[in-house]
Design a protein around this motif. Structure first.
Motif, PDB file in Angstrom:
ATOM      1  N   LEU A 359      -2.492 -23.295 -43.071  1.00  0.00           N
ATOM      2  CA  LEU A 359      -1.361 -24.163 -42.751  1.00  0.00           C
ATOM      3  C   LEU A 359      -0.078 -23.421 -43.097  1.00  0.00           C
ATOM      4  O   LEU A 359       0.050 -22.860 -44.193  1.00  0.00           O
ATOM      5  N   SER A 360       0.888 -23.431 -42.166  1.00  0.00           N
ATOM      6  CA  SER A 360       2.186 -22.810 -42.400  1.00  0.00           C
ATOM      7  C   SER A 360       3.261 -23.683 -41.773  1.00  0.00           C
ATOM      8  O   SER A 360       3.099 -24.169 -40.644  1.00  0.00           O
ATOM      9  N   ILE A 409      -3.759 -17.726 -39.731  1.00  0.00           N
ATOM     10  CA  ILE A 409      -2.453 -17.687 -39.076  1.00  0.00           C
ATOM     11  C   ILE A 409      -1.386 -17.726 -40.163  1.00  0.00           C
ATOM     12  O   ILE A 409      -1.346 -18.664 -40.960  1.00  0.00           O
ATOM     13  N   GLN A 410      -0.538 -16.700 -40.199  1.00  0.00           N
ATOM     14  CA  GLN A 410       0.572 -16.637 -41.135  1.00  0.00           C
ATOM     15  C   GLN A 410       1.882 -16.559 -40.364  1.00  0.00           C
ATOM     16  O   GLN A 410       1.912 -16.069 -39.223  1.00  0.00           O
ATOM     17  N   VAL A 411       2.967 -17.025 -40.999  1.00  0.00           N
ATOM     18  CA  VAL A 411       4.251 -17.158 -40.307  1.00  0.00           C
ATOM     19  C   VAL A 411       5.328 -16.416 -41.077  1.00  0.00           C
ATOM     20  O   VAL A 411       5.367 -16.459 -42.318  1.00  0.00           O
ATOM     21  N   GLU A 412       6.209 -15.713 -40.337  1.00  0.00           N
ATOM     22  CA  GLU A 412       7.439 -15.154 -40.901  1.00  0.00           C
ATOM     23  C   GLU A 412       8.578 -16.037 -40.402  1.00  0.00           C
ATOM     24  O   GLU A 412       8.967 -15.962 -39.223  1.00  0.00           O
ATOM     25  N   PRO A 413       9.142 -16.912 -41.246  1.00  0.00           N
ATOM     26  CA  PRO A 413      10.031 -17.974 -40.745  1.00  0.00           C
ATOM     27  C   PRO A 413      11.352 -17.455 -40.177  1.00  0.00           C
ATOM     28  O   PRO A 413      11.907 -18.075 -39.264  1.00  0.00           O
ATOM     29  N   HIS A 417       8.070 -15.352 -36.025  1.00  0.00           N
ATOM     30  CA  HIS A 417       6.847 -14.709 -35.579  1.00  0.00           C
ATOM     31  C   HIS A 417       5.675 -15.254 -36.392  1.00  0.00           C
ATOM     32  O   HIS A 417       5.831 -15.628 -37.563  1.00  0.00           O
ATOM     33  N   CYS A 418       4.525 -15.282 -35.768  1.00  0.00           N
ATOM     34  CA  CYS A 418       3.304 -15.661 -36.472  1.00  0.00           C
ATOM     35  C   CYS A 418       2.252 -14.565 -36.265  1.00  0.00           C
ATOM     36  O   CYS A 418       2.198 -13.925 -35.203  1.00  0.00           O
ATOM     37  N   LYS A 471      -7.008 -13.473 -45.985  1.00  0.00           N
ATOM     38  CA  LYS A 471      -5.636 -13.798 -45.616  1.00  0.00           C
ATOM     39  C   LYS A 471      -4.862 -12.515 -45.286  1.00  0.00           C
ATOM     40  O   LYS A 471      -5.007 -11.504 -45.966  1.00  0.00           O
ATOM     41  N   SER A 472      -4.039 -12.606 -44.262  1.00  0.00           N
ATOM     42  CA  SER A 472      -3.146 -11.505 -43.911  1.00  0.00           C
ATOM     43  C   SER A 472      -1.723 -11.888 -44.285  1.00  0.00           C
ATOM     44  O   SER A 472      -1.471 -12.982 -44.799  1.00  0.00           O
ATOM     45  N   ALA A 473      -0.761 -11.000 -44.019  1.00  0.00           N
ATOM     46  CA  ALA A 473       0.631 -11.265 -44.372  1.00  0.00           C
ATOM     47  C   ALA A 473       1.561 -10.573 -43.397  1.00  0.00           C
ATOM     48  O   ALA A 473       1.299  -9.449 -42.951  1.00  0.00           O
ATOM     49  N   VAL A 474       2.656 -11.256 -43.074  1.00  0.00           N
ATOM     50  CA  VAL A 474       3.730 -10.693 -42.281  1.00  0.00           C
ATOM     51  C   VAL A 474       5.034 -11.035 -42.995  1.00  0.00           C
ATOM     52  O   VAL A 474       5.293 -12.198 -43.322  1.00  0.00           O
TER      53      VAL A 474
END
Length: 544
Positions: A359-360, A409-413, A417-418, A471-474
């Motif tokens: 969840l993001s 799913i990760q998000v860069e606010p 971008h996700c 988990k990944s990261a952006v």
């Protein structure tokens, strides 16, 4: 007999003592001659059933004053003084009456009042000197044995302390070796082209490895900026005393674990911090609960019973009063922190009922491409963007993702971008991280609602293994200039991979001891760091 008695009474104590000495000499001679005769005739000496001589049998049966046998009644009955010597009563009485004030044998003070009668037909002393000696030796041996047992117990305790210290030092040596190996491998792991790419903007250098859980079981990682600490989920280190799961605090200033905070009874699958409520941790676990924990007091301040296992959670960054819980059934529950009774809304799944693995929340922003805010829920079957209209009103938008292989799913606010992670499959045998750009179709007709979607920008490929929901990261690159970095764990090589989001080039590949489960960037004192979590260890890298 009367004449003998009168003669004895008329004799003075001195004369009587002379007579007693003469009689003692006579008895001694008689006993000696008898002993000689018995030695000459061993048959007669052994004639007694007990093997004792007549002299031995008579010992202890005669008065030492008159050398006559004492009796059990009458004037010559058995009597004794306080010193313990035995006499015939009439003999010792006359001795003390006629002026003697001492025992005839030991010369200890005595008087008639000290005389007592003994009621024994025959009195013989048992020789127990050997028994007393053996008892004394036994007591000494028992005392020395107790001392030896005490020394053995002390030695065992010292040995246990030394063994514990040995284990602790071995662990420290392993950590030092790991640090040295990672530090030396850091430069060797980069290719020449990667060195050129990273030399201009910088790269990550291994800083420290921290042991989080000796038995394993760590899963997710988060960073609390107000308290300056990393939080790693783990099972309780004292499972017999405090069972369940909690988080381990790790100071970002010293990079040392400081405290364990118990929270849930089953494994924790999600951790999230609010941007406005300092030190308030939101956690999701498989024990059907969503909890709020104050890290200032290390206590749970609020708990919600979801009725189903919770796989993910996050805060609403547009309204800090709302939090979200992603369930194993595919639903997302919306909770108001001001209402402790139940959830205020349930966002039901639009497709299959797969667990919500991520969840993001994307806050609203003045962006022409994607101005709206809302919740991105990722499941194994794809993703959905729940556009937050106002209050508890949400509009769903199905994202065009590949079905059946999405793990995170990760998000860069800021850049809107996700990052979507796909596990290997038949069509794509390698792990893929696809950077998507969110877009919102302009409203051309007022009667039709806008459509939110996403489109791929860059694809990053890793190893061929992905058995865990890692988990990944952006995030923004510490180098600045609007650059973005993408990080993911590679199970095939047990390493953390860092890519440049703009070019898709692999910048670094940082080794780990086990598969990397979660990645968290953070900053301390204007320095940028990257933390990667495995099942047991936390590894921290500094940007230089």
């Amino acid at each position: 007999m009367k004449l003998l008695t009168s003669l004895r009474s008329s004799v003075s104590p001195e004369a009587e003592g002379t007579r007693a000495a003469a009689q003692e000499t006579e008895v001694t001679d008689r006993v000696s001659s008898q002993a000689v005769s018995e030695s000459e005739d061993p048959v007669s000496a052994a004639a007694s059933p007990t093997g004792k001589t007549q002299a031995d049998e008579g010992e202890g049966e005669t008065c030492s004053i008159c050398f006559e046998p004492w009796t059990t009644a009458g004037d010559h009955r058995l009597a004794a003084l306080r010193c313990g010597h035995l006499f015939g009563y009439i003999c010792i009485s006359r001795w003390l009456t006629s002026g003697g004030n001492k025992c005839p044998q030991c010369n200890k003070p005595a008087k008639r009042g000290h005389i007592i009668f003994l009621y024994a037909r025959r009195l013989k002393a048992l020789d127990n000197a050997e028994e007393v000696r053996l008892k004394s030796r036994l007591e000494l041996e028992q005392g020395s044995r107790r001392m030896e047992q005490l020394e053995v117990a002390q030695c065992r305790q010292q040995m246990q302390l030394v063994a514990d210290e040995n284990v602790r030092l071995r662990k420290e040596v392993e950590v030092w070796k790991a640090q040295a190996a990672f530090g030396s491998f850091q430069g060797a792991s980069l290719s020449s082209s990667q060195r050129q790419d990273s030399s201009s903007g910088g790269h990550y250098v291994f800083s420290k490895a921290v042991l989080v859980s000796q038995t394993g079981g760590s899963r997710v990682l988060s960073y609390c900026e107000p308290l300056g600490c990393l939080l790693a989920s783990q099972p309780s280190p004292q499972a017999t005393l405090v069972p369940g799961f909690g988080v381990k605090k790790i100071s970002t200033a010293t990079l040392k674990p400081s405290q364990y905070v118990p929270i849930h009874s089953k494994q924790i699958r999600g951790l999230a911090f609010s941007r406005h409520q300092d030190s308030l941790l939101l956690s999701a676990a498989l024990d059907n609960t969503l909890k709020l924990t104050s890290l200032m007091t290390n206590t749970v301040v609020q708990a919600y019973n979801t009725g189903r296992p919770v796989w993910s959670c996050c805060w609403c960054h547009d309204n800090n009063n709302y939090v979200y819980a992603g369930l194993a059934s595919g639903s997302v529950l919306v909770y108001d922190t001001r209402d402790t009774s139940t959830h205020v809304q349930e966002l039901a799944p639009l497709r299959s009922s797969c667990p919500v693995v991520s969840l993001s929340y994307i806050p609203r922003a003045a962006s022409s491409m994607f101005p709206c805010g809302g919740l991105i829920a990722g499941t194994l079957e794809g993703g959905c963007f729940w556009e937050h209209i106002e209050g508890t009103t949400y509009t769903p938008h199905i994202l065009p993702l590949e079905s059946g292989s999405c793990t995170d799913i990760q998000v860069e606010p800021d850049s809107r971008h996700c990052l979507v992670t796909y596990r290997p499959g038949r069509a794509h045998p390698s792990l893929r991280c696809v950077l998507m750009e969110l877009s919102r179709t302009p409203q051309t007709d007022s009667r039709q609602p806008p459509v939110c979607s996403c489109s791929p920008v860059q694809t990053f490929t890793a190893g061929s293994s992905c058995k865990l929901l890692t988990k990944s990261a952006v995030f923004k690159s510490p180098a600045g200039e609007g650059a973005t970095l993408v990080c993911a764990g590679d199970e095939a090589t047990n390493s953390t991979m860092v890519w440049d989001a703009a070019t898709g080039a692999l910048l670094q590949k940082m080794p780990a001891d086990l598969p990397v489960l979660d990645i968290c960037p953070f900053g301390v004192n204007q320095s940028s760091f990257l933390a990667s979590l495995t099942e047991k260890m936390l590894k921290v890298y500094k940007w230089e």
